[in-house]
Enzyme design. Structure first.
Site: not given
Ligand code: DGY
Length: 327
Positions: A290, A239-240, A157-159, A180, A288, A269
């Site tokens: 980012g 991401a997560r 995606g964008r990131i 996907r 975390h 976390e």
């Molecule tokens: C998000 O935007 O989902 C990041 O984890 C926090 O900026």
């Protein structure tokens, strides 16, 4: 019409409250550094027309059941796995979010983690602090070269696109990805190749995770998946944390099934100080951060406040997760 009441669930950059107040909203601010518990969030949200919240707030069925005055949820983040979107949609409650603002800063962190991990930067920094810098060592502390390697993006995606651009520009990396659905535009722009998941694992020198957390991606990166990666590969997750199983990641690194890992997100976390990952040479961990640049956080504040303002002015909510509720 009386002024709408908005709860700010955390201490956000001032841009958010300034914008809301300039537009005639009554703003309540949670002024502690820590997030509210679910119970505190529900109690404090009652009587408000909207909340400006973030990933540390649990906004699930119970929240919607009890906070019946809340007509809009505006998330200060691109990810929204803390919110029961289907329940919000069922109730006709729009959920705003802040895409784009986070893309470049998060890609910077993914890219930085790759270099820091490949060259053991955090570990070497710690070794200097411990007084271990004796003399130049021709055959010690060796890392990996990133030039001309293959980057495997999970979730283009964008990131993911911004990360791929950095890797291509700086290191001429080949870009493969798994999603996907195919992203033909990114394929054209980056020369990226779509591959199936197993090919992504077996061919990538760096696997960088940029997907959303969903039931399908929860702990997807587990023992079995790590065992399919190259023993020289680096795993990056910005991401997560819940997308990887951390016990399995530790084991894969200890057994040498993969070479290194760079994490901006951990499972759980916050990471505890005793976590063995913090002692490993080839592991880099960040807390975390980012999206953590001044510009990005100001922009996220602007976007999340604007979502609220536009909704209550009966105009299109510009950054919305569930547009179907407004149609
Ligand atoms: C998000 O935007 O989902 C990041 O984890 C926090 O900026």
């Amino acid at each position: 019409m009386s002024a709408k009441k908005i709860l700010l669930t955390r201490i956000y950059p001032k841009v958010a409250s300034d914008l809301l107040e300039e537009n005639g909203f009554l703003v309540t601010k949670w002024d502690k550094e820590r997030p509210m518990t679910s119970k505190e969030l529900i109690e404090n949200s009652k009587g408000h027309d909207a909340i400006l919240c973030t990933l540390t707030d649990t906004i699930k069925e119970q929240f919607f059941k009890e906070c019946t005055t809340v007509k809009m949820v505006s998330q200060f983040a691109v990810g929204y796995d803390n919110i029961a979107i289907s329940e919000a949609t069922r109730l006709g409650i729009p959920v705003g979010y802040t895409p784009d603002a986070v893309s470049e800063p998060t890609a910077d962190i993914a890219f930085g983690l790759m270099i820091a991990t490949a060259r053991k930067m955090f570990y070497l920094h710690k070794s200097i602090l411990k007084g271990e810098w004796g003399y130049f060592k021709p055959n010690s502390d060796l890392g990996l070269t990133l030039k001309n390697k293959t980057l495997g993006i999970f979730g283009l995606g964008r990131i993911g696109i911004e990360t791929a651009k950095l890797c291509k520009g700086a290191y001429n990396m080949d870009i493969i990805y798994h999603n996907r659905s195919r992203n033909k535009q990114a394929e054209a722009e980056l020369g990226a190749t779509y591959v199936d998941f197993n090919t992504l694992l077996s061919q990538s020198d760096i696997v960088s995770v940029h997907c959303a957390l969903t039931p399908e991606t929860k702990e997807l990166f587990n023992k079995e998946v790590f065992s399919k990666m190259k023993s020289t590969a680096i795993f990056i997750n910005t991401a997560r944390g819940l997308v990887h199983n951390e016990t399995d990641l530790i084991e894969a690194l200890q057994k040498g099934e993969i070479w290194g890992a760079g994490l901006d997100v951990t499972n759980p976390e916050p990471m505890q100080t005793e976590n063995p990952l913090l002692q490993m040479e080839n592991v880099t961990v960040l807390p975390h951060v980012g999206s953590g640049t001044i510009d990005a956080r100001d922009e996220m504040s602007r976007m999340s406040a604007t979502n609220i303002i536009e909704f209550f002015k009966n105009r299109a909510v510009p950054y919305i997760v569930n547009p179907e509720v407004l149609q």
